[in-house]
Design a protein around this motif. Sequence first.
Motif, PDB file in Angstrom:
ATOM      1  N   ALA A  94       0.894  -1.216  -0.090  1.00  0.00           N
ATOM      2  CA  ALA A  94       0.003  -0.126   0.177  1.00  0.00           C
ATOM      3  C   ALA A  94       0.850   1.231  -0.129  1.00  0.00           C
ATOM      4  O   ALA A  94       0.708   2.135  -0.682  1.00  0.00           O
ATOM      5  CB  ALA A  94      -1.026   0.031   1.159  1.00  0.00           C
ATOM      6  N   ALA A  95       1.726   1.192   0.864  1.00  0.00           N
ATOM      7  CA  ALA A  95       2.742   2.373   0.797  1.00  0.00           C
ATOM      8  C   ALA A  95       3.474   2.784  -0.535  1.00  0.00           C
ATOM      9  O   ALA A  95       3.750   3.729  -1.106  1.00  0.00           O
ATOM     10  CB  ALA A  95       3.800   2.106   1.975  1.00  0.00           C
ATOM     11  N   ALA A  96       3.896   1.497  -1.009  1.00  0.00           N
ATOM     12  CA  ALA A  96       4.592   1.717  -2.531  1.00  0.00           C
ATOM     13  C   ALA A  96       3.689   2.092  -3.383  1.00  0.00           C
ATOM     14  O   ALA A  96       4.020   3.185  -4.319  1.00  0.00           O
ATOM     15  CB  ALA A  96       5.072   0.249  -2.978  1.00  0.00           C
ATOM     16  N   LEU A  97       2.471   1.865  -3.387  1.00  0.00           N
ATOM     17  CA  LEU A  97       1.465   2.363  -4.544  1.00  0.00           C
ATOM     18  C   LEU A  97       0.969   3.751  -4.202  1.00  0.00           C
ATOM     19  O   LEU A  97       0.605   4.595  -4.923  1.00  0.00           O
ATOM     20  CB  LEU A  97       0.061   1.397  -4.414  1.00  0.00           C
ATOM     21  N   PHE A  98       1.251   3.914  -2.829  1.00  0.00           N
ATOM     22  CA  PHE A  98       0.903   5.446  -2.284  1.00  0.00           C
ATOM     23  C   PHE A  98       1.803   6.330  -2.888  1.00  0.00           C
ATOM     24  O   PHE A  98       1.469   7.506  -3.390  1.00  0.00           O
ATOM     25  CB  PHE A  98       0.837   5.438  -0.894  1.00  0.00           C
ATOM     26  N   ALA A  99       3.054   5.993  -2.694  1.00  0.00           N
ATOM     27  CA  ALA A  99       4.034   6.851  -3.357  1.00  0.00           C
ATOM     28  C   ALA A  99       4.317   6.845  -4.908  1.00  0.00           C
ATOM     29  O   ALA A  99       4.194   8.003  -5.497  1.00  0.00           O
ATOM     30  CB  ALA A  99       5.483   6.117  -3.084  1.00  0.00           C
ATOM     31  N   ALA A 100       3.788   5.703  -5.509  1.00  0.00           N
ATOM     32  CA  ALA A 100       3.664   5.722  -6.993  1.00  0.00           C
ATOM     33  C   ALA A 100       2.584   6.566  -7.461  1.00  0.00           C
ATOM     34  O   ALA A 100       2.490   7.300  -8.676  1.00  0.00           O
ATOM     35  CB  ALA A 100       3.379   4.204  -7.675  1.00  0.00           C
ATOM     36  N   GLY A 101       1.453   6.682  -6.593  1.00  0.00           N
ATOM     37  CA  GLY A 101       0.429   7.521  -6.989  1.00  0.00           C
ATOM     38  C   GLY A 101       0.876   8.929  -7.218  1.00  0.00           C
ATOM     39  O   GLY A 101      -0.083   9.691  -7.610  1.00  0.00           O
ATOM     40  N   HIS A 102       1.872   9.323  -6.268  1.00  0.00           N
ATOM     41  CA  HIS A 102       2.446  10.734  -6.337  1.00  0.00           C
ATOM     42  C   HIS A 102       3.314  10.928  -7.744  1.00  0.00           C
ATOM     43  O   HIS A 102       3.368  12.448  -7.767  1.00  0.00           O
ATOM     44  CB  HIS A 102       2.884  11.178  -5.124  1.00  0.00           C
ATOM     45  N   LEU A 103       3.642  10.158  -8.502  1.00  0.00           N
ATOM     46  CA  LEU A 103       4.247  10.349  -9.589  1.00  0.00           C
ATOM     47  C   LEU A 103       3.522  11.347 -10.577  1.00  0.00           C
ATOM     48  O   LEU A 103       4.425  12.146 -11.215  1.00  0.00           O
ATOM     49  CB  LEU A 103       4.593   9.054 -10.117  1.00  0.00           C
ATOM     50  N   PRO A 104       2.360  11.178 -11.028  1.00  0.00           N
ATOM     51  CA  PRO A 104       1.802  12.160 -12.080  1.00  0.00           C
ATOM     52  C   PRO A 104       1.661  13.356 -11.679  1.00  0.00           C
ATOM     53  O   PRO A 104       2.151  14.317 -12.447  1.00  0.00           O
ATOM     54  CB  PRO A 104       0.292  11.238 -12.130  1.00  0.00           C
ATOM     55  N   ALA A 105       1.314  13.610 -10.264  1.00  0.00           N
ATOM     56  CA  ALA A 105       1.534  14.815  -9.587  1.00  0.00           C
ATOM     57  C   ALA A 105       3.073  15.582  -9.593  1.00  0.00           C
ATOM     58  O   ALA A 105       3.152  16.696 -10.052  1.00  0.00           O
ATOM     59  CB  ALA A 105       0.939  15.058  -8.187  1.00  0.00           C
ATOM     60  N   THR A 106       3.998  14.457  -9.320  1.00  0.00           N
ATOM     61  CA  THR A 106       5.429  15.107  -9.549  1.00  0.00           C
ATOM     62  C   THR A 106       5.959  15.334 -10.876  1.00  0.00           C
ATOM     63  O   THR A 106       6.666  16.560 -11.025  1.00  0.00           O
ATOM     64  CB  THR A 106       6.088  13.806  -8.852  1.00  0.00           C
ATOM     65  N   ILE A 107       5.346  14.857 -11.947  1.00  0.00           N
ATOM     66  CA  ILE A 107       5.951  15.054 -13.212  1.00  0.00           C
ATOM     67  C   ILE A 107       5.302  16.411 -13.531  1.00  0.00           C
ATOM     68  O   ILE A 107       5.842  17.236 -14.054  1.00  0.00           O
ATOM     69  CB  ILE A 107       5.352  14.036 -14.183  1.00  0.00           C
ATOM     70  N   SER A 108       3.840  16.588 -13.178  1.00  0.00           N
ATOM     71  CA  SER A 108       3.454  18.105 -13.285  1.00  0.00           C
ATOM     72  C   SER A 108       4.063  19.056 -12.744  1.00  0.00           C
ATOM     73  O   SER A 108       3.998  20.164 -13.397  1.00  0.00           O
ATOM     74  CB  SER A 108       1.815  17.809 -12.784  1.00  0.00           C
ATOM     75  N   THR A 109       4.601  18.737 -11.841  1.00  0.00           N
ATOM     76  CA  THR A 109       5.243  20.058 -10.850  1.00  0.00           C
ATOM     77  C   THR A 109       6.787  20.088 -11.617  1.00  0.00           C
ATOM     78  O   THR A 109       6.949  21.383 -11.695  1.00  0.00           O
ATOM     79  CB  THR A 109       5.401  19.537  -9.332  1.00  0.00           C
ATOM     80  N   PHE A 110       7.395  19.120 -11.797  1.00  0.00           N
ATOM     81  CA  PHE A 110       8.670  19.245 -12.220  1.00  0.00           C
ATOM     82  C   PHE A 110       8.956  19.000 -13.627  1.00  0.00           C
ATOM     83  O   PHE A 110       9.854  19.644 -14.294  1.00  0.00           O
ATOM     84  CB  PHE A 110       9.693  18.197 -11.553  1.00  0.00           C
ATOM     85  N   GLY A 111       7.893  18.590 -14.581  1.00  0.00           N
ATOM     86  CA  GLY A 111       7.795  18.256 -15.809  1.00  0.00           C
ATOM     87  C   GLY A 111       8.852  17.332 -16.184  1.00  0.00           C
ATOM     88  O   GLY A 111       8.862  17.062 -17.407  1.00  0.00           O
ATOM     89  N   THR A 112       9.524  16.315 -15.420  1.00  0.00           N
ATOM     90  CA  THR A 112      10.223  15.338 -15.758  1.00  0.00           C
ATOM     91  C   THR A 112      10.321  14.468 -14.416  1.00  0.00           C
ATOM     92  O   THR A 112      10.075  14.801 -13.392  1.00  0.00           O
ATOM     93  CB  THR A 112      11.549  15.890 -16.301  1.00  0.00           C
ATOM     94  N   LEU A 113      10.852  13.268 -14.642  1.00  0.00           N
ATOM     95  CA  LEU A 113      11.314  12.157 -13.571  1.00  0.00           C
ATOM     96  C   LEU A 113      12.684  12.189 -13.618  1.00  0.00           C
ATOM     97  O   LEU A 113      13.045  11.336 -14.708  1.00  0.00           O
ATOM     98  CB  LEU A 113      10.470  11.177 -13.647  1.00  0.00           C
ATOM     99  N   THR A 114      13.412  12.281 -12.737  1.00  0.00           N
ATOM    100  CA  THR A 114      14.788  11.956 -12.579  1.00  0.00           C
ATOM    101  C   THR A 114      15.066  11.112 -11.347  1.00  0.00           C
ATOM    102  O   THR A 114      14.329  10.985 -10.544  1.00  0.00           O
ATOM    103  CB  THR A 114      15.816  13.133 -12.437  1.00  0.00           C
ATOM    104  N   PRO A 115      16.191  10.384 -11.358  1.00  0.00           N
ATOM    105  CA  PRO A 115      16.200   9.313 -10.082  1.00  0.00           C
ATOM    106  C   PRO A 115      16.217  10.186  -8.708  1.00  0.00           C
ATOM    107  O   PRO A 115      15.708   9.644  -8.090  1.00  0.00           O
ATOM    108  CB  PRO A 115      17.894   8.946 -10.427  1.00  0.00           C
TER     109      PRO A 115
END
Length: 253
Positions: free
Chosen positions: A184-205
């Motif tokens: 559940a915690a892993a999916l909770f974190a993964a669920g924040h990735l779309p908002a993270t991409i929206s905020t920063f425009g990309t995903l880096t390590p």
Amino acid sequence: MLKKIKNPLRFAATMVPIAAIGGVFTIIYTMNSYGSTVRQELISASDGYMALLFSGALQAVIFTSICGFFGYILSDKTGLMRPFKFEKKPLLSTAIATLISGILFGLDYWLFGQTIPGLAETYEIQVTPASFISSIFYGGVVEEVLMRLFLMSLFAFLLWKIFVRKHDKAHITQSVFIVANILAAALFAAGHLPATISTFGTLTPIIVFRCFLYNGGLGLVFGGLYHKYGIHYAMFAHAGVHIVSKIIWLLFI
């Protein structure tokens, strides 16, 4: 039959106004994070600002009611459901965990602000009345209903039925709850990735690491409190972490 679903229905009904408030202020907070052009486009696409707010509230109410109803049933079946009351020792332990977690989360600006371009600027909109209300009602309550009460309980139920030979909930092993919490915690974190991409425009390590460190780590804390004390303690901690971290940002940034 009606007697069995009475408490789940009552819980789901209790969540309706909380979810509605959380949904509205989450939309307000999110809209404030966009530029004027994007805001106007979203408002136009939604037939007006009030329609956008209503849509956010309705979506939150639907998801929270459904997950609240079935999550309550799953929680009860797996032995995770506790009486909805606060006791001194569990509350003290939860408050300590909340304070520590809130401080660690509050260090985000200083830990990652220099290494992630654009992160420092996001704190200009992190501490507003809308963000406070959203974090308490949506973060503290809605997300816990979705991710812990429903999803973690569902994982625990499935793991129990698949891997535990004895189908009495008293025989559910601790490993079942630990794995359910991690998932559940892993999916909770993964669920924040779309908002993270929206905020920063990309995903880096480093951005992904930050997302899973904070959201996944805090998810484990909330799941542990849910397992040990009950969902209301997880809600208290989740809302409290947001409050503590925002106070830190308000005072020191």
